[in-house]
Design an enzyme around this catalytic site. Structure first.
Site, short mmCIF file in Angstrom:
data_model
loop_
_atom_site.label_atom_id
_atom_site.label_comp_id
_atom_site.label_asym_id
_atom_site.label_seq_id
_atom_site.Cartn_x
_atom_site.Cartn_y
_atom_site.Cartn_z
N LYS A 40 0.68 -1.28 0.10
CA LYS A 40 0.06 0.01 -0.04
C LYS A 40 0.78 1.23 0.18
CE LYS A 40 -4.08 -1.53 2.46
NZ LYS A 40 -5.07 -1.42 3.40
N GLY A 72 -8.43 5.54 -3.46
CA GLY A 72 -9.06 5.07 -4.54
C GLY A 72 -8.41 4.12 -5.22
N GLY A 73 -7.75 3.15 -4.54
CA GLY A 73 -7.19 1.77 -4.99
C GLY A 73 -5.65 2.26 -5.75
N ILE A 84 -6.26 -9.37 4.31
CA ILE A 84 -7.51 -10.33 4.82
C ILE A 84 -8.38 -10.89 3.64
CG2 ILE A 84 -9.37 -10.14 6.36
CD1 ILE A 84 -6.73 -9.67 7.59
N LYS A 99 -16.20 2.10 -4.94
CA LYS A 99 -17.53 1.51 -4.43
C LYS A 99 -18.55 2.06 -5.64
CE LYS A 99 -15.82 3.04 0.06
NZ LYS A 99 -15.73 4.23 0.88
N GLU A 104 -12.76 3.54 8.29
CA GLU A 104 -13.02 2.49 7.48
C GLU A 104 -12.42 1.18 8.07
OE1 GLU A 104 -11.90 3.21 3.35
OE2 GLU A 104 -13.59 4.72 3.20
N ASN A 141 -11.16 8.69 6.41
CA ASN A 141 -11.46 9.95 5.70
C ASN A 141 -11.77 11.00 6.43
OD1 ASN A 141 -12.48 7.21 3.75
ND2 ASN A 141 -10.71 8.11 3.25
N ARG A 159 -13.29 13.82 5.93
CA ARG A 159 -14.08 14.44 5.01
C ARG A 159 -15.46 13.98 4.92
NH1 ARG A 159 -14.35 10.91 0.86
NH2 ARG A 159 -12.69 9.70 0.62
N ARG A 214 -24.00 4.42 -7.40
CA ARG A 214 -23.37 5.73 -7.89
C ARG A 214 -23.48 5.32 -9.41
NH1 ARG A 214 -17.61 6.46 -4.80
NH2 ARG A 214 -18.51 5.98 -2.66
#
Length: 454
Positions: free
Chosen positions: A158, A164-165, A203, A237, A275, A290, A292, A338
């Protein structure tokens, strides 16, 4: 209350903030790029100022131009929305230095939670479970191999500044680890100007569950339950719901307490989201915070009966939270789709262009948050989301059936959207039973591809 607020964003979130301001009697100033001149947020704000050409690096990410617009417009506060500068501590600091209220957390809180390695350490200190991983940054290939061996495969690479991946790679052996290590660093450097990497245990088959928190400037923090966000493609998502069909009342209480504890530890105020990854047995692990408002905040609003954006503004103005934790219980269910200008059949290829016809659904229990309209041209410069459809009901099945009807009622001509895929998800028996996790969409699309080949 503030007299005038500048919205440092575009699209549906800018429109969402304008609506909240109007209900609070606050005047609004929109900023926009040249390509967004016909966007609804520009038309509905009380005033609007162009801040540059289409590329976000020349407009929505230009701090000096946004501050100049704020000074020209003589605003009291700036709402950053989500994305762009919403989690930029330097921007929040500049707002403070210019005597303009930043409608969000303090620069200190943003910094504490914005660096994922520091956020993990803060979570550990607050007694919040974290995914087993490296002790800080991993600087080279040899160290990455050592950490992976200690944790055991599979692992996740990471980027510290990721989102956003981007800057994320899964590795199941030494070969994929080395390849992923370098590709993640390169992508992170390109996307965030920060190539720092850390490694976590992967995980397997988890749920992506997030907890909505609110904190005021007087030390009080509460949580507003969870959102299930496991229907994702490329870590993005596409469907969210509240409450989660997987989370029990006991697990909600435990996760909520953990989220509040971490928020209190960093002296967090305003809206934020913690999260978590949750395994099949209900063990949960901190993923990130996050700092925000989230895209999917409407499902929480529908179930908990609050207006999170109005509360953001009121908290920034010094208001104490008007409720205690005991007052907050979920009622009914809500689901959000979305609607993205993408073609799922072509590996989610962006589909910008003119909306020849855009008809949104209505009726009982249906909410649409969108800046798009018939004749509007979707620019290729920004995120592909053109709107969100949110449905609510007394039960989860009522919300799902209402969403199925709403999607069928939605008419979009001129571009491709994610609606056909979302309709397939809603028809899937495992989804309808609430039996899904982060593997769900890949599995569903894999099955659909096989069926198409047959």
């Amino acid at each position: 209350m503030f007299d005038k607020v500048l919205i440092a964003n575009r699209g549906e979130i800018a429109l969402r903030v304008i609506r909240a301001c109007k209900e609070l009697g606050i005047r609004t100033l929109a900023v926009y790029s040249e390509v967004d001149v016909d966007s609804l947020h520009v038309q509905l704000a009380d005033e609007a100022i162009c801040i540059g050409p289409a590329p976000s690096t020349e407009s929505y990410l230009k701090i000096d131009r946004i501050i100049s617009a704020a000074e020209v417009g003589d605003v009291d506060a700036i709402h950053p929305g989500y994305g762009f500068l919403a989690e930029n501590a330097h921007f929040a600091e500049i707002c403070e230095n210019c005597n303009i209220k930043f409608i969000g957390p303090s620069p200190h809180a943003i910094r504490s939670m914005g660096d994922k390695a520091k956020a993990r350490e803060a979570a550990r200190k607050a007694g919040v479970p974290v995914v087993p991983g490296s002790d800080g940054l991993v600087d080279n290939e040899q160290e990455a191999l050592r950490v992976a061996k200690k944790l055991g495969y599979p692992v996740m690479i990471k980027a510290v500044a990721g989102g956003g991946g981007r800057g994320m790679r899964a590795a199941h052996n030494d070969v994929s680890l080395v390849k992923g290590f370098y590709s993640a660093k390169t992508e992170a450097e390109r996307a965030f100007n920060n190539s720092s990497i850390y490694i976590e245990k992967l995980i397997e088959h988890p749920h992506h569950i997030e907890i909505q928190i609110l904190g005021d400037q007087h030390g009080k923090v509460v949580h507003l339950g969870e959102r299930e966000c496991s229907v994702q493609r490329r870590h993005q998502k596409i469907i969210e719901e509240c409450p989660s069909p997987f989370v029990t009342a006991d697990l909600r209480k435990k996760m909520g307490k953990a989220a509040v504890r971490l928020s209190e530890a960093v002296e967090y105020s305003n809206a934020g989201t913690i999260e978590f990854l949750v395994d099949g047995k209900g063990a949960f692990y901190f993923l990130e915070m996050n700092t925000r408002i989230q895209v999917e905040h409407p499902v929480t609003e529908q179930v908990y009966g609050v207006d999170l954006v109005k509360l953001q503004i009121q908290i920034a103005n010094g208001m104490k939270l008007p409720f205690d934790q005991g007052d907050l219980e979920p009622k009914g269910a809500a689901i959000e789709c979305r609607i993205n200008a993408e073609d799922p059949a072509m590996d989610f290829r962006p589909s910008p262009g003119r909306l020849d016809l855009f008809h949104v659904p209505g009726g009982c229990g249906v909410r649409v948050d969108s800046h798009a309209y018939s004749g509007y041209t979707i620019p290729s410069n920004y995120d592909s989301m053109i709107g969100k459809i949110i449905t609510s009901g007394h039960t989860r099945m009522e919300a799902i059936d209402r969403m199925a009807r709403a999607l069928e009622e939605t008419i979009v001509k001129g571009i491709k959207t994610t609606i056909p895929l979302q309709q397939a998800v809603l028809r899937d028996p495992n989804f309808r039973r609430g039996r899904y996790n982060l593997d769900f969409l890949d599995t569903l699309m894999g099955i659909k591809k096989v069926q198409a080949q047959e």
